[in-house]
Design an enzyme around this catalytic site. Structure first.
Site, PDB file in Angstrom:
ATOM      1  N   ASP A 102      -6.712  -6.713   4.348  1.00 56.99           N
ATOM      2  CA  ASP A 102      -5.963  -5.928   3.363  1.00 56.99           C
ATOM      3  C   ASP A 102      -4.710  -5.305   3.966  1.00 56.99           C
ATOM      4  O   ASP A 102      -3.883  -4.749   3.240  1.00 56.99           O
ATOM      5  CB  ASP A 102      -6.845  -4.818   2.781  1.00 56.99           C
ATOM      6  N   ASP A 126     -13.106 -11.241  -5.058  1.00 56.71           N
ATOM      7  CA  ASP A 126     -13.233 -10.079  -4.171  1.00 56.71           C
ATOM      8  C   ASP A 126     -14.688  -9.631  -4.041  1.00 56.71           C
ATOM      9  O   ASP A 126     -15.561 -10.025  -4.829  1.00 56.71           O
ATOM     10  CB  ASP A 126     -12.366  -8.935  -4.699  1.00 56.71           C
TER      11      ASP A 126
END
Length: 694
Positions: free
Chosen positions: A498, A441
């Site tokens: 997301d 990430d």
């Protein structure tokens, strides 16, 4: 005197010409020219006329336009000496090498001791042209701007299409008319960015998804880019891509661009899309095992967030495996004292409060359930509330009083000691446990753009890939904030967004397919009520949207009722039965006549089968559905087409449609030119058509 070169494949010709020994320019790029075409005559006939209010000769729109030659637009290089003196390069052709499918051009500026090298590599199978530029000097220089080889913009185009976005809303298409002046986009966030995907499409007049001429560009760099699409006062157009300006903070003797990937298509935007999809999948992504099927993913983030409990995770893993999951990914919260997003980034050691016996018991349970194990890292970031920051505050990039993002700073990846620390922590975990997947990430923008930061991140990834070649890596940056061919030359999957809202995903996936194949594009079935949009969607729609790409789940499986479990098992089983060909299929965007329908056709590479996903995103303007025309089929062949999920037809779909009764058999010509009328449906539903060549 004119010197010419050409690169050819079955789809296109790229022709360059150098006039009187100057830096070459692209004089033709488009449909194939005969091999005996007189390129000198072509270069001569494409020269612009001169009239009042103009110079006595039009400056070349070369592959590196030069301000010193009175070029009226943006130059290809902006550079200065260490003392600040600006240089105005004026190149002459010094050397060239044409072999097979590549061309190398070397130009020199003897007065300023500069050498400019451009390389063009044409892949005859994917039809992608990869181009790079390099600038060398005998003394250190400060670089403001270096463009990859500059290409002309199509004169028959009325508009350009580029891509913007935001968190949970990536790959939004912008259409901008060509006009005098510049379409200038620059991403200075230090990563690829949700906001400015480094891509551009230039459709010619009348082009659609399935027909017409189009050109497309992608800059394969993860650290921020600049795009210039400029129409000059004389009407010529140029397209430039390179690193964001002033990203090289230190003087150096050599500078290089990332590859600029360019595509010409004679069959619409889909021609560009298929070239990019195939080139990325078959030439760029370093697969850990290209023959292995893509596993059904399960990620626990939206089930537990930071609340890690071993018994709960075991229960969730068992349920996920029962639904068809083949890989379990432990997300954020397993390390340090990570109970929320305010602490512990960079303290990459297992939290003994949550895992008193380490990760072994959970991994053993996951393996016992028949799944492989993956884990989340965010290596390039650091929380001020962390052991590492307290020990090495100087390792953080940027000012001490900088604005935080998600309560974190970025580590200075240009420092070898930072990369060595991160490598040791990550490698220790990979050596201690059978982990075959990392979700990598990157949850904040950088405090300033710096090319050394990106090169440092690449170096760490390269070292881990070399030492742990069996470990697959997913590029995630708050979802789709770092997606480009540069990061994908080091990773095998991207987390597209997301947002697990299937309605939003339908649009994001559709547009991202202009560049990305299904095999790298993660798409998960989210919770009943989406955590990022608040929207509640039926499991059928959620499952079929995820089944369009690399399928996975990201919800708490304990929330599912009996019907939802059955639907998810059914769609997952269907995906597993078809993934062997779908993950290598071409994703073709269909020109749906109904604006409320988002439709695509995934066509097997051998043309023997296809699947059409037709998602209704909103209420239609008309009462009855319009025919949906397919694409790229064999006109003379006959196909059997069936509606896979016809049992889901609403009671308000009252007509006796052939597709609701069973398979239909039609020629490719009929399917492409007449199309198929699908049953009436509510918004937020999906029809799935399976086709087989007879």
């Amino acid at each position: 005197m004119i010197k010419t070169w050409r690169l050819d494949d079955a789809r296109q010709t790229l022709a360059l010409a150098a006039r009187d020994g100057r830096c070459p320019e692209v004089v033709y790029w488009g449909a194939p020219l005969p091999q005996d075409e007189d390129l000198c005559a072509l270069a001569a006939v494409t020269q612009l006329d001169v009239t009042g209010g103009m110079l006595d000769q039009n400056p070349d729109l070369s592959i590196c336009p030069e301000a010193a030659r009175s070029f009226p637009g943006q130059p290809g290089i902006i550079v200065r000496r260490e003392d600040g003196t600006p240089l105005l390069p004026q190149f002459t052709l010094a050397d060239d090498a044409l072999q097979d499918n590549s061309l190398k051009i070397v130009c020199a500026d003897l007065l300023n001791s500069l050498t400019y090298t451009a390389v063009f590599a044409l892949d005859p199978q994917t039809h992608v042209i990869a181009m790079t530029a390099q600038l060398d000097c005998d003394r250190p220089l400060h670089l403001h701007w270096l463009a990859a080889p500059v290409l002309p913009g199509a004169q028959s185009s009325d508009e350009m299409v580029d891509f913007a976005g935001r968190w949970c809303g990536e790959f939004q298409m912008n259409r901008t008319p060509w006009s005098a002046g510049i379409r200038y986009r620059e991403n200075r966030t230090g990563r690829t960015g949700h906001e400015h995907f480094p891509g551009l499409m230039v459709p010619c007049r009348g082009a659609t998804n399935t027909s017409g001429e189009a050109f497309a560009f992608h800059y394969g760099w993860s650290g921020g880019h600049r795009m210039i699409a400029e129409e000059l006062p004389d009407g010529r157009r140029q397209i430039q891509f390179g690193h964001a300006a002033r990203m090289e903070t230190a003087p150096a003797r050599s500078f290089s661009t990332a590859p600029l990937y360019a595509v010409y298509s004679s069959d619409g935007l889909n021609g560009c899309a298929v070239s990019f999809q195939r080139h990325l999948r078959d030439r760029i992504v370093p697969w850990t095992n290209a023959e292995a099927p893509r596993p059904v993913h399960y990620n626990c983030w939206e089930a537990v967030y930071f609340d890690h409990n071993l018994d709960t995770l075991r229960d969730i893993a068992t349920r996920a495996a029962g639904l068809g999951a083949e890989r379990f990914v432990l997300d954020d919260g397993w390390f340090g004292r990570r109970d929320d997003d305010t602490s512990s980034l960079s303290d990459w050691e297992v939290d003994p409060r949550k895992y008193p016996d380490g990760l072994g018991p959970l991994i053993d349970h996951v393996h016992g359930a028949g799944m492989s194990f993956g884990i989340w890292f965010e290596p390039e970031m650091i929380n001020p509330d962390s052991n590492l920051h307290r020990a090495h505050p100087d390792w953080a990039l940027g000012a001490e009083d900088q604005i935080l993002g998600r309560q974190q700073k970025a580590l200075n990846m240009a420092l070898p000691e930072v990369r060595a620390f991160l490598y040791d922590r990550i490698a220790a975990l990979l050596r201690a446990h059978p982990i075959d997947y990392i979700k990598w990430d990157h949850n904040r923008v950088l405090p300033m753009p710096d090319a050394a930061q990106t090169r440092g991140s690449y170096a760490l990834l390269d070292q881990l890939r070399a030492d742990f070649p069996q470990v697959e890596i997913e590029s995630c940056a708050s979802g789709g904030g770092r997606i480009d061919f540069g990061i994908l030359s080091r990773t095998q999957r991207v987390w597209l967004s997301d947002s697990n809202d299937a309605l939003e995903r339908l649009h994001i996936q559709h547009n991202a397919a202009l560049f990305l194949p299904a095999a790298v594009t993660g798409s998960h079935v989210g919770p009943r009520r989406c955590h990022t949009s608040g929207r509640t969607l039926d499991i059928t729609f959620r499952a079929w949207v995820a089944a369009q790409r690399h399928m996975g789940f990201e919800m708490d499986p304990r929330e599912l009722d009996v019907r939802e479990e059955a639907v998810l098992r059914d769609v997952t089983a269907w995906w597993k039965d078809n993934r062997h060909w779908m993950m290598r299929a071409d994703i073709l965007r269909l020109d749906a006549p109904d604006a409320s329908v988002v439709a695509e056709q995934q066509l097997a590479q051998d043309g023997a089968r296809f699947v059409v996903f037709a998602g209704r995103a909103a209420t239609a303007a008309q009462i009855a559905p319009r025919p949906l025309r397919l694409t790229r089929l064999d006109p003379a062949a006959r196909y059997e087409v069936q509606l896979r999920n016809r049992a889901e037809a609403s009671h308000l779909s009252r007509g006796h449609l052939a597709l609701k009764d069973g398979p239909v058999k039609l020629t490719g010509a009929a399917l492409m030119h007449s199309g198929l009328v699908l049953p009436w449906s509510f918004p937020e539903t999906m029809w799935v058509l399976e086709g087989r060549k007879l």
